[in-house]
Design a protein around this motif. Structure first.
Motif, PDB file in Angstrom:
ATOM      1  N   PRO A 191       0.837  -1.201   0.000  1.00 50.08           N
ATOM      2  CA  PRO A 191       0.000   0.000   0.000  1.00 50.08           C
ATOM      3  C   PRO A 191       0.874   1.254   0.000  1.00 50.08           C
ATOM      4  N   PRO A 192       0.326   2.392  -0.337  1.00 50.85           N
ATOM      5  CA  PRO A 192       1.125   3.636  -0.357  1.00 50.85           C
ATOM      6  C   PRO A 192       1.795   3.949   0.982  1.00 50.85           C
ATOM      7  N   GLU A 193       1.168   3.534   2.083  1.00 53.00           N
ATOM      8  CA  GLU A 193       1.765   3.850   3.385  1.00 53.00           C
ATOM      9  C   GLU A 193       3.026   3.053   3.691  1.00 53.00           C
ATOM     10  N   ASP A 194       3.393   2.111   2.831  1.00 54.02           N
ATOM     11  CA  ASP A 194       4.675   1.414   3.007  1.00 54.02           C
ATOM     12  C   ASP A 194       5.828   2.197   2.387  1.00 54.02           C
ATOM     13  N   THR A 195       5.546   3.368   1.873  1.00 52.90           N
ATOM     14  CA  THR A 195       6.599   4.258   1.393  1.00 52.90           C
ATOM     15  C   THR A 195       7.451   4.718   2.557  1.00 52.90           C
ATOM     16  N   ASP A 196       8.740   4.381   2.517  1.00 56.58           N
ATOM     17  CA  ASP A 196       9.648   4.664   3.619  1.00 56.58           C
ATOM     18  C   ASP A 196      11.081   4.487   3.128  1.00 56.58           C
ATOM     19  N   VAL A 197      12.014   4.856   3.979  1.00 53.96           N
ATOM     20  CA  VAL A 197      13.402   4.461   3.797  1.00 53.96           C
ATOM     21  C   VAL A 197      13.599   3.159   4.566  1.00 53.96           C
ATOM     22  N   TYR A 198      14.132   2.160   3.879  1.00 51.44           N
ATOM     23  CA  TYR A 198      14.316   0.838   4.465  1.00 51.44           C
ATOM     24  C   TYR A 198      15.802   0.624   4.779  1.00 51.44           C
ATOM     25  N   TYR A 199      16.051   0.116   5.989  1.00 55.01           N
ATOM     26  CA  TYR A 199      17.424  -0.080   6.478  1.00 55.01           C
ATOM     27  C   TYR A 199      17.670  -1.545   6.806  1.00 55.01           C
ATOM     28  N   CYS A 200      18.832  -2.008   6.429  1.00 62.18           N
ATOM     29  CA  CYS A 200      19.307  -3.340   6.796  1.00 62.18           C
ATOM     30  C   CYS A 200      20.145  -3.211   8.065  1.00 62.18           C
ATOM     31  N   ASN A 201      19.990  -4.163   8.975  1.00 64.43           N
ATOM     32  CA  ASN A 201      20.722  -4.128  10.248  1.00 64.43           C
ATOM     33  C   ASN A 201      21.246  -5.509  10.583  1.00 64.43           C
ATOM     34  N   ALA A 202      22.449  -5.556  11.109  1.00 62.23           N
ATOM     35  CA  ALA A 202      23.064  -6.800  11.587  1.00 62.23           C
ATOM     36  C   ALA A 202      23.396  -6.621  13.061  1.00 62.23           C
ATOM     37  N   ARG A 203      22.989  -7.612  13.847  1.00 62.30           N
ATOM     38  CA  ARG A 203      23.187  -7.461  15.287  1.00 62.30           C
ATOM     39  C   ARG A 203      23.677  -8.753  15.918  1.00 62.30           C
ATOM     40  N   SER A 204      24.740  -8.613  16.706  1.00 58.57           N
ATOM     41  CA  SER A 204      25.232  -9.677  17.577  1.00 58.57           C
ATOM     42  C   SER A 204      25.945  -8.951  18.705  1.00 58.57           C
ATOM     43  N   GLU A 205      25.334  -8.960  19.876  1.00 53.64           N
ATOM     44  CA  GLU A 205      25.843  -8.164  20.990  1.00 53.64           C
ATOM     45  C   GLU A 205      27.350  -8.348  21.183  1.00 53.64           C
ATOM     46  N   PRO A 206      28.106  -7.248  21.338  1.00 55.16           N
ATOM     47  CA  PRO A 206      27.656  -5.864  21.430  1.00 55.16           C
ATOM     48  C   PRO A 206      27.629  -5.108  20.095  1.00 55.16           C
ATOM     49  N   ASN A 207      27.796  -5.838  18.990  1.00 54.42           N
ATOM     50  CA  ASN A 207      27.908  -5.176  17.685  1.00 54.42           C
ATOM     51  C   ASN A 207      26.544  -4.942  17.059  1.00 54.42           C
ATOM     52  N   ASP A 208      26.435  -3.810  16.384  1.00 54.93           N
ATOM     53  CA  ASP A 208      25.185  -3.404  15.765  1.00 54.93           C
ATOM     54  C   ASP A 208      25.544  -2.581  14.532  1.00 54.93           C
ATOM     55  N   TYR A 209      25.298  -3.157  13.341  1.00 54.80           N
ATOM     56  CA  TYR A 209      25.714  -2.507  12.106  1.00 54.80           C
ATOM     57  C   TYR A 209      24.500  -2.110  11.274  1.00 54.80           C
ATOM     58  N   TRP A 210      24.655  -1.006  10.526  1.00 53.71           N
ATOM     59  CA  TRP A 210      23.543  -0.487   9.724  1.00 53.71           C
ATOM     60  C   TRP A 210      23.953  -0.221   8.283  1.00 53.71           C
ATOM     61  N   GLY A 211      23.025  -0.450   7.372  1.00 55.41           N
ATOM     62  CA  GLY A 211      23.197  -0.001   6.012  1.00 55.41           C
ATOM     63  C   GLY A 211      22.859   1.473   5.899  1.00 55.41           C
TER      64      GLY A 211
END
Length: 120
Positions: free
Chosen positions: A91-111
């Motif tokens: 639907p139109p409301e799914d218009t957004d910026v989409y981010y990929c994330n990788a997590r393994s404590e304590p590391n947290d990475y983002w696209g």
């Protein structure tokens, strides 16, 4: 150097589908839980889907937000260091910026994030 690079974004018509990909490098991909978030201007970043890393006894564990459950599917290919997000019936409301994330404590990475626009 850790990198997460999203691809497959663009413009899709309402009711359509798209598949986002996230290519990972620079860390032990299979050990990390992978997640997709999205964010609209002026709003908080929302977790939409997650998939567990290795070590989960019963195969992959996936979770979805109520807003996308039944329409989105997250998957991963550990041989290629890729994670996917299949999005259907958009639907139109799914218009957004989409981010990929990788997590393994304590590391947290983002696209860097990528724009998805649902519009006719």
């Amino acid at each position: 150097q850790v990198q997460l690079v999203e691809s497959g974004v663009g413009v899709v018509q309402p009711g359509g589908s798209l598949r986002l990909s996230c290519a990972a490098s620079g860390f032990s991909f299979s050990r990390y839980a992978m997640r997709w978030f999205r964010q609209a201007p002026g709003k908080e970043r929302e977790l939409v889907a997650s998939i567990s890393g290795t070590g989960w006894r019963d195969g992959w564990s996936t979770n979805y937000s109520d807003s996308v459950k039944g329409r989105y599917t997250i998957s991963r290919d550990n041989a290629k260091n890729l994670v996917y997000l299949q999005a259907n019936s958009l639907p139109p409301e799914d218009t957004d910026v989409y981010y990929c994330n990788a997590r393994s404590e304590p590391n947290d990475y983002w696209g860097q994030g990528a724009q998805v626009t649902v519009s006719s």
